[in-house]
Design an enzyme around this catalytic site. Sequence first.
Site, mmCIF file in Angstrom:
data_model
loop_
_atom_site.group_PDB
_atom_site.id
_atom_site.type_symbol
_atom_site.label_atom_id
_atom_site.label_comp_id
_atom_site.label_asym_id
_atom_site.label_seq_id
_atom_site.Cartn_x
_atom_site.Cartn_y
_atom_site.Cartn_z
ATOM 1 N N LYS A 289 0.851 -1.053 0.084
ATOM 2 C CA LYS A 289 0.133 -0.009 -0.029
ATOM 3 C C LYS A 289 0.917 1.160 0.172
ATOM 4 O O LYS A 289 1.791 1.315 0.794
ATOM 5 C CB LYS A 289 -0.985 0.110 1.080
ATOM 6 C CG LYS A 289 -2.233 0.797 1.461
ATOM 7 C CD LYS A 289 -3.230 0.515 1.978
ATOM 8 C CE LYS A 289 -4.143 1.285 2.054
ATOM 9 N NZ LYS A 289 -5.524 1.051 2.932
ATOM 10 N N GLU A 380 -19.574 -5.323 9.697
ATOM 11 C CA GLU A 380 -20.609 -4.443 10.637
ATOM 12 C C GLU A 380 -21.665 -5.306 10.935
ATOM 13 O O GLU A 380 -22.258 -5.261 12.432
ATOM 14 C CB GLU A 380 -21.244 -3.500 9.707
ATOM 15 C CG GLU A 380 -20.356 -2.167 9.378
ATOM 16 C CD GLU A 380 -19.268 -2.581 8.375
ATOM 17 O OE1 GLU A 380 -19.401 -3.569 7.582
ATOM 18 O OE2 GLU A 380 -18.594 -1.922 8.092
ATOM 19 N N ARG A 408 -25.587 -1.641 6.887
ATOM 20 C CA ARG A 408 -25.203 -3.085 6.645
ATOM 21 C C ARG A 408 -26.057 -3.877 7.653
ATOM 22 O O ARG A 408 -26.319 -5.138 7.641
ATOM 23 C CB ARG A 408 -23.961 -3.422 6.603
ATOM 24 C CG ARG A 408 -23.175 -3.014 5.556
ATOM 25 C CD ARG A 408 -22.638 -4.258 4.738
ATOM 26 N NE ARG A 408 -22.324 -3.883 3.456
ATOM 27 C CZ ARG A 408 -21.413 -3.893 2.775
ATOM 28 N NH1 ARG A 408 -20.238 -4.596 3.362
ATOM 29 N NH2 ARG A 408 -21.037 -3.615 1.385
HETATM 30 C C1 LIG Z 1 -18.743 -1.859 4.642
HETATM 31 C C2 LIG Z 1 -17.671 -1.068 4.692
HETATM 32 N N1 LIG Z 1 -17.013 -0.875 6.177
HETATM 33 C C3 LIG Z 1 -16.062 0.106 6.071
HETATM 34 C C4 LIG Z 1 -15.688 0.733 5.187
HETATM 35 C C5 LIG Z 1 -14.283 1.685 5.245
HETATM 36 N N2 LIG Z 1 -13.096 1.087 4.649
HETATM 37 C C6 LIG Z 1 -12.882 1.726 3.426
HETATM 38 S S1 LIG Z 1 -11.487 0.934 2.557
HETATM 39 C C7 LIG Z 1 -11.199 0.020 4.120
HETATM 40 C C8 LIG Z 1 -10.049 -0.904 3.917
HETATM 41 C C9 LIG Z 1 -10.127 -1.940 2.678
HETATM 42 O O1 LIG Z 1 -8.988 -2.642 2.960
HETATM 43 P P1 LIG Z 1 -8.566 -3.589 1.796
HETATM 44 O O2 LIG Z 1 -9.839 -4.005 0.988
HETATM 45 O O3 LIG Z 1 -7.572 -4.369 2.093
HETATM 46 O O4 LIG Z 1 -8.213 -2.389 0.524
HETATM 47 P P2 LIG Z 1 -6.842 -1.579 0.688
HETATM 48 O O5 LIG Z 1 -7.297 -0.335 1.258
HETATM 49 O O6 LIG Z 1 -5.694 -2.060 1.478
HETATM 50 O O7 LIG Z 1 -6.393 -1.338 -0.871
HETATM 51 C C10 LIG Z 1 -12.279 0.262 4.867
HETATM 52 C C11 LIG Z 1 -12.382 -0.332 6.294
HETATM 53 C C12 LIG Z 1 -16.096 0.615 3.796
HETATM 54 N N3 LIG Z 1 -15.750 1.283 2.691
HETATM 55 N N4 LIG Z 1 -17.068 -0.416 3.639
#
Ligand SMILES: Cc1ncc(C[n+]2csc(CCOP(=O)(O)OP(=O)(O)O)c2C)c(N)n1
Length: 640
Positions: A289, A380, A408
Amino acid sequence: METYKPTPGPLLAKISSPDDLKKLSSEQLQDVCDELREYIIDSVSVYGGHFGASLGVVELTVALHYVYDTPRDKLVWDVGHQAYGHKILTGRRDQFYTNRRYNGLSGFPKRSESEYDAFGVGHSSTSISAALGMAVASDLNSENKKAVAVIGDGAMTGGMAFEALNNAGAQNSDILVILNDNNMSIDPNVGALKEYLADITTSKTFNKMRDEIYDLLGHFKSAGEKMRKVASKLEKAMTAAITPGALFQALGFKYYGPVDGHNVDALRRHLEDLKTVSGPKLLHIVTVKGKGFAPAEREQTKWHAQSSPFDKITGNPLTKPKTKEKLPPKYQDVFGEALVELAEDNEDIVAITPAMPSGSSLWPMMRAYPDRSFDVGIAEQHAVTFAAGLATEGKKAFAALYSTFLQRAYDQVIHDVAIQKLPVVFCIDRAGLVGADGPTHHGLYDISYLRAVPNIIVSSPMDEQELRDMMFTASEYDQGAWAIRYPRGRATGMEVRKEFQRTEIGKGRVIQKGESVAVLSFGPIGKYVMDANELLQQENIHIGHYDLRFAKPLDTDMIDSVLESYDYIITLEDGTRLGGFGSAVAEYVAEKGAGVPVKILGVPDQIIEHGSQRELHDEVGIGPDGIVETVKNLLGIKIA
Ligand SMILES: Cc1ncc(C[n+]2csc(CCOP(=O)(O)OP(=O)(O)O)c2C)c(N)n1
């Protein structure tokens, strides 16, 4: 709107669509990646936005658009915060400087914005389901389109991703899931799946590990616990080496990987091969990242997103940081600190976050009471039922969720919490219009969907003092659930009393008495009534202002007294007008047959796009000007 536009490198300047990319030789792809990365850094360093995730998938983005026939083939990005490179390569390079700004490009893929955005996103873990739907439709239409879902290791912790894998594995449609494993969610990823993925990647360096183990054994002659850990690590790594991706294979997917996600040529070759493989398949790529921007690689959580300009070499902020004293605290921080104070005196208090310890300011609690704090992953639904389970055993669970993500878990709120009258406290952050993240993230519905359910108190503080006191009162309440909603952004900066005081449940407070028009506000948006009041007073108009604090139970005594003293009621909330706080007031007034007109100010029944919070509040008429205008309209005063 500022109009600085980054200058694209020579190759990127020629790419207006993936067709232009396909004209390049495969040897040129690394140069395209370098230019694309540069362009993203340049743009975000000026205008802000999500950052680390897009940098991490530059090579993947280029390889995908090089190999696949987009938009005919369907490319679905999970969450969508990593799709900046995709936007730039698909005809939006020259508008990219408007990203996330009012009337500009959306920060997430959006179907109405481009035919290349196969699916609108913002919430996580939806990509496999959506791509499967597209693959099945292609089967039904005999179209032979490919469907690709790109999902992060964080998003893979969401239950929906597993529901989709389970279904896809049995459908046999042509779907490719690319698991982008960077070992990070926004904060470090958590859970058993994370360990599993780590075991697969570790098995690659199995031999190296074996040497390390011999080394270690030399150091720890008295062995014991440490040796057992080493042995178990070894065993897992061996299993992963023999059958990597067994979990996905068991679910009906052909597993490929792990592959270096920053080797664009290797990715291109793998994707070309996979295009010829039918059925459900999963490609596991390993990325970093923030790749290519040293500060973002080092501090991945901080660089998940940036809101202020920074130096594009050093990462240092370009705007002078205001000193902490000058800026009021964020509501999320008021919550985070109050929770630790409450937890000190009440051992039963536990805290739960679905993957948002930084976003919800839970780190102080997690550090102070690690055993009583739980990051459950992007889950969630589980978070809410887990809180309910804890509550059955006498624990006082504070579940911190963003309003939009709590959507959710609506069934869990009703079925697992409300019906059983369990005393879970929901601390609902980002309630209201959130600004640049736009429609997928606005927290507009919680008042309406929660007040429809019995056994839940629905409250919102107007300032940080009220937030603290509500949290304290909720921590003692055992007659059902309690929701406390507060917005994104900063509180008032008022002097806060250290000791907690009980908030009288279902009671509002008078901010100011007035004549003819009373504004009943719910939550921090009440500050706009104070601003409107100042403007109106200059014109000798004196409205009343009441901070109701509770949408449920309503302070009917207060409303009764308002009905006696005023000709008009205006209600104000940062949420949908449909079924919310204003509706609650209007229902009561109608039932009483009081005959006093109630004008509901809130978000209208339409999708509100992105922009700054203030721009959006003004757009929907809930800012100070909108209140002034409404008051004058009711009083029949011409607006200058
Ligand atoms: C249902 C939901 N819960 C929380 C979030 C907040 N959120 C946005 S990005 C993220 C992390 C995503 O991690 P990953 O899928 O590994 O992607 P990366 O950012 O590492 O590329 C979170 C928790 C969201 N977008 N949707």
